[in-house]
Design an enzyme around this catalytic site. Structure first.
Site, PDB file in Angstrom:
ATOM      1  N   LEU A 120      51.582  37.598  35.723  1.00  0.00           N
ATOM      2  CA  LEU A 120      51.232  37.695  37.134  1.00  0.00           C
ATOM      3  C   LEU A 120      49.722  37.603  37.215  1.00  0.00           C
ATOM      4  CD1 LEU A 120      53.476  40.629  38.451  1.00  0.00           C
ATOM      5  CD2 LEU A 120      53.528  38.268  39.274  1.00  0.00           C
ATOM      6  N   ASP A 121      49.210  36.952  38.262  1.00  0.00           N
ATOM      7  CA  ASP A 121      47.758  36.854  38.345  1.00  0.00           C
ATOM      8  C   ASP A 121      47.135  38.221  38.588  1.00  0.00           C
ATOM      9  OD1 ASP A 121      46.985  37.164  41.312  1.00  0.00           O
ATOM     10  OD2 ASP A 121      48.575  35.663  41.410  1.00  0.00           O
ATOM     11  N   TYR A 122      45.838  38.303  38.378  1.00  0.00           N
ATOM     12  CA  TYR A 122      45.103  39.566  38.350  1.00  0.00           C
ATOM     13  C   TYR A 122      45.308  40.390  39.621  1.00  0.00           C
ATOM     14  CZ  TYR A 122      41.090  42.566  37.146  1.00  0.00           C
ATOM     15  OH  TYR A 122      40.279  43.629  36.829  1.00  0.00           O
ATOM     16  N   ASP A 123      45.380  39.723  40.775  1.00  0.00           N
ATOM     17  CA  ASP A 123      45.494  40.422  42.053  1.00  0.00           C
ATOM     18  C   ASP A 123      46.925  40.610  42.528  1.00  0.00           C
ATOM     19  OD1 ASP A 123      42.751  40.942  42.600  1.00  0.00           O
ATOM     20  OD2 ASP A 123      42.469  38.814  43.061  1.00  0.00           O
ATOM     21  N   SER A 124      47.902  40.139  41.767  1.00  0.00           N
ATOM     22  CA  SER A 124      49.299  40.300  42.155  1.00  0.00           C
ATOM     23  C   SER A 124      49.914  41.511  41.463  1.00  0.00           C
ATOM     24  CB  SER A 124      50.097  39.036  41.829  1.00  0.00           C
ATOM     25  OG  SER A 124      49.648  37.953  42.614  1.00  0.00           O
TER      26      SER A 124
END
Length: 257
Positions: A120-124
């Site tokens: 998952l991306d850093y902000d998700s």
């Protein structure tokens, strides 16, 4: 040259060496010993490709293949699979040269050689699966299987049902090709934002964010709630749980194991 055992020879040998079939099935999460015995006598169990209805059958999973209703039984006491709820600002990695918080900071060193299946991306936020079962990991991440994933996205602006229908029926062209959602449903909306449930198979990088960027509704918050048959459920952010044998079996079946 080593002796090549016939199926009959293996079966005879395993009467002394192996473990009773119903015990193996129970350990693999198919239910109580009695229920597993019923599955055997009902003709639902195969050993090395042949139906087995004898309750006294002994099996060595290291040398033999067991299937129930066509799905292979995989049982290794050293394997563990986790469902983890990744918070925002946590890197989907086991270490980071920049010193950012990673998945290993959540899991610790309790499990040997455990690794995340996908990212998952850093902000998700949301569900990430982790395992030390190399075969399972390879299948889950292989593009051939494209396991279905579910997300709850909070996007800027008020989305109409026509946008959801378009993303499912027509899709949207991104830099790396056309992508369609499997399903799209509006959960709630206000004047300045909409909460949308989306389901898709693609595991491409930042795919949900890129889809909504392309139609003019940037994602403010993104939470993954399900991967294949495995749901995030009540796992708190920054926590995890060990999947049951039944859950691992369902996930394995999803990816062709």
């Amino acid at each position: 040259m080593p002796h090549a055992y016939t199926r009959a020879e293996r079966a005879h040998s395993n009467q002394d060496e192996g473990v009773r079939l119903q015990k193996i099935l129970a350990q693999a999460g198919f239910g109580s010993r009695r229920k597993c015995e019923e599955m055997i006598t009902e003709g639902r169990v195969e050993v090395d490709g042949e139906l087995t209805t004898e309750l006294g059958t002994r099996v060595d999973l290291g040398r033999q293949e067991v299937r129930v209703d066509g799905s292979r039984v995989r049982l290794n006491p050293n394997h563990v699979t986790l469902a983890l709820n990744k918070p925002r600002k946590v890197l989907s990695a086991m270490d980071d040269p920049k010193g950012r918080y990673t998945l290993s900071d959540i899991v610790g060193d309790k499990y040997d050689r455990i690794f995340h299946m996908g990212r998952l991306d850093y902000d998700s936020e949301g569900l990430i699966l982790m395992t030390n079962d190399g075969e399972l990991s390879e299948h889950v991440m292989h593009p051939r299987y494209e396991v279905q994933k579910t997300y709850i996205a909070t996007v800027e602006g008020r989305i109409g049902g026509n946008i959801c229908r378009r993303l499912v029926t027509q899709g949207v062209n991104l830099d790396d090709g056309l992508i369609r959602l499997d399903r799209c449903a509006i959960i709630d909306s206000s004047r300045d934002q909409t909460i949308v449930k989306v389901v898709l198979h693609s595991g491409k990088n930042r795919i949900v964010r890129r889809i909504f960027d392309a139609v003019g509704y940037p994602v403010r918050r993104l939470v993954r709630t399900q991967i294949g048959p495995i749901k995030l459920g009540e796992i708190k952010p920054g926590a995890y749980r060990v999947l049951s044998q039944a859950e691992v079996r369902a996930l394995s079946k999803e990816v062709g194991l």
